[in-house]
Design a protein around this motif. Structure first.
Motif, PDB file in Angstrom:
ATOM      1  N   SER A  27       3.773   6.423 -12.269  1.00 51.94           N
ATOM      2  CA  SER A  27       4.000   5.818 -10.953  1.00 51.94           C
ATOM      3  C   SER A  27       5.491   5.648 -10.661  1.00 51.94           C
ATOM      4  O   SER A  27       6.213   5.044 -11.455  1.00 51.94           O
ATOM      5  CB  SER A  27       3.313   4.454 -10.888  1.00 51.94           C
ATOM      6  N   GLU A  44       4.201   0.525  -4.816  1.00 48.74           N
ATOM      7  CA  GLU A  44       3.126   0.896  -3.898  1.00 48.74           C
ATOM      8  C   GLU A  44       2.138   1.852  -4.577  1.00 48.74           C
ATOM      9  O   GLU A  44       0.917   1.691  -4.453  1.00 48.74           O
ATOM     10  CB  GLU A  44       3.711   1.547  -2.638  1.00 48.74           C
ATOM     11  N   THR A  45       2.675   2.827  -5.309  1.00 47.47           N
ATOM     12  CA  THR A  45       1.801   3.763  -6.034  1.00 47.47           C
ATOM     13  C   THR A  45       1.042   3.048  -7.137  1.00 47.47           C
ATOM     14  O   THR A  45      -0.148   3.298  -7.364  1.00 47.47           O
ATOM     15  CB  THR A  45       2.626   4.917  -6.623  1.00 47.47           C
ATOM     16  N   GLU A  80      -1.859   1.240  -5.706  1.00 45.55           N
ATOM     17  CA  GLU A  80      -2.912   2.193  -5.341  1.00 45.55           C
ATOM     18  C   GLU A  80      -3.731   2.594  -6.567  1.00 45.55           C
ATOM     19  O   GLU A  80      -4.967   2.673  -6.511  1.00 45.55           O
ATOM     20  CB  GLU A  80      -2.288   3.433  -4.691  1.00 45.55           C
ATOM     21  N   LEU A  81      -3.063   2.820  -7.691  1.00 43.20           N
ATOM     22  CA  LEU A  81      -3.762   3.216  -8.913  1.00 43.20           C
ATOM     23  C   LEU A  81      -4.605   2.074  -9.469  1.00 43.20           C
ATOM     24  O   LEU A  81      -5.746   2.287  -9.898  1.00 43.20           O
ATOM     25  CB  LEU A  81      -2.749   3.690  -9.953  1.00 43.20           C
ATOM     26  N   LYS A 107      -5.873  -0.412  -7.760  1.00 44.32           N
ATOM     27  CA  LYS A 107      -7.005  -0.582  -6.835  1.00 44.32           C
ATOM     28  C   LYS A 107      -8.067   0.482  -7.086  1.00 44.32           C
ATOM     29  O   LYS A 107      -9.280   0.187  -7.121  1.00 44.32           O
ATOM     30  CB  LYS A 107      -6.507  -0.496  -5.393  1.00 44.32           C
ATOM     31  N   ALA A 108      -7.646   1.718  -7.267  1.00 43.09           N
ATOM     32  CA  ALA A 108      -8.600   2.800  -7.496  1.00 43.09           C
ATOM     33  C   ALA A 108      -9.345   2.603  -8.804  1.00 43.09           C
ATOM     34  O   ALA A 108     -10.562   2.813  -8.875  1.00 43.09           O
ATOM     35  CB  ALA A 108      -7.871   4.148  -7.496  1.00 43.09           C
ATOM     36  N   CYS A 138      -0.240  -7.474  -7.765  1.00 47.37           N
ATOM     37  CA  CYS A 138      -1.711  -7.464  -7.786  1.00 47.37           C
ATOM     38  C   CYS A 138      -2.267  -8.804  -7.303  1.00 47.37           C
ATOM     39  O   CYS A 138      -3.218  -8.852  -6.513  1.00 47.37           O
ATOM     40  CB  CYS A 138      -2.214  -7.171  -9.194  1.00 47.37           C
ATOM     41  N   ASN A 141      -1.987  -9.166  -3.662  1.00 42.33           N
ATOM     42  CA  ASN A 141      -2.889  -8.284  -2.916  1.00 42.33           C
ATOM     43  C   ASN A 141      -4.357  -8.480  -3.274  1.00 42.33           C
ATOM     44  O   ASN A 141      -5.203  -7.656  -2.914  1.00 42.33           O
ATOM     45  CB  ASN A 141      -2.492  -6.823  -3.145  1.00 42.33           C
ATOM     46  N   HIS A 172      -1.166   9.711 -11.905  1.00 43.39           N
ATOM     47  CA  HIS A 172      -1.184   9.726 -10.442  1.00 43.39           C
ATOM     48  C   HIS A 172      -2.629   9.724  -9.957  1.00 43.39           C
ATOM     49  O   HIS A 172      -3.572   9.895 -10.745  1.00 43.39           O
ATOM     50  CB  HIS A 172      -0.424  10.930  -9.889  1.00 43.39           C
ATOM     51  N   ILE A 173      -2.810   9.552  -8.665  1.00 43.32           N
ATOM     52  CA  ILE A 173      -4.148   9.412  -8.105  1.00 43.32           C
ATOM     53  C   ILE A 173      -4.974  10.667  -8.289  1.00 43.32           C
ATOM     54  O   ILE A 173      -6.215  10.611  -8.375  1.00 43.32           O
ATOM     55  CB  ILE A 173      -4.067   9.021  -6.602  1.00 43.32           C
TER      56      ILE A 173
END
Length: 244
Positions: free
Chosen positions: A35, A39-40, A43-44, A46-47, A85, A88, A216-217
């Motif tokens: 990452s 922000e990235t 996203e990871l 959360k995923a 985290c 958010n 990465h995603i």
């Protein structure tokens, strides 16, 4: 793991329920080839949370000539991610270890009694060069042992110099290494020779731990698509992984 869930419609449950936690990932921001920013990272996280993984051990690289990360730097990035985290609303248990390249820098840390970042207890995640086989692994493993660390060898199936000699995997075990296979290695993502080696390790009960090795995603999308998930689950079976 499962497909990303939605509160508005039902989706199939594709979770790998026998994975206690992910012990190998590169989701801390700005430390290595994972990452690049917070922000990235969010996203990871959360995923991963959406796929049922809510316990993460982040393992940024520590490599002498590329990523000379320190515990202070890693822990600072960890705190940034944990606070983000919380802000958010992501209820994920995140800790940090490291992925140590077994190079001269690692040996200096070991010999000068610098505290190493562990996954849990005394377990450390280690890796080898992809290009050159180690010529002193016996000495390295001996020194790790006398310093009371338990090494996990990350993705041994990806070291091409072992592909013509699977007995090397038994040698790693004899030297005291636990073996950690990347889940994506079973899917063909890294190529057929890697998949073949990963299959051998599973079929011969040589796998101690598994990891996502997410950078990465795109990695997560590959892990959670229907076809790949089925392949991975076939090899995981009913065994529970990643308990310490």
């Amino acid at each position: 793991m499962s497909f990303f869930s939605s509160k508005n419609k039902a989706v199939p449950d594709y979770r790998f329920s026998n994975l206690v936690q992910d012990i190998h990932s590169h989701i801390l921001p700005g430390l290595d080839d994972g990452s690049p920013d917070i922000e990235t990272s969010l996203e990871l996280v959360k995923a991963l949370s959406d796929t049922g993984i809510n316990r993460l051990i982040c393992t940024p690289h520590i490599i002498a000539d590329i990523y000379r990360n320190t515990p202070e730097k890693i822990n600072a990035a960890l705190e940034i991610l944990k606070k983000a985290c919380l802000k958010n609303g992501l209820d994920t248990d995140i800790t940090a270890g490291a992925e140590y390249m077994l190079d001269d820098h690692f040996m200096e840390l070991l010999r000068t009694k610098q505290p190493l970042l562990t996954l849990r207890k005394n377990y450390i995640l280690t890796e080898l060069s992809y290009a050159i086989p180690p010529n002193n692994l016996e000495q390295i493993s001996f020194e790790i042992n006398i310093n009371n660390y338990q090494p996990l060898m990350a993705h041994p199936e990806r070291y091409f110099y072992y592909h013509d000699n699977y007995n090397a995997y038994y040698r790693l075990k004899d030297l005291g290494f636990f073996l950690q296979v990347n889940l994506l290695s079973l899917t063909g993502h890294y190529g057929k020779p890697v998949t073949k080696a990963a299959q051998f390790l599973f079929k011969n009960n040589l796998v101690d731990f598994v990891g996502s090795d997410i950078h990465h995603i795109g990695h997560l999308n590959l892990l959670t698509n229907d076809h790949n998930r089925g392949i991975i689950q076939k090899y995981l079976g009913d065994r529970t992984y990643n308990q310490f």
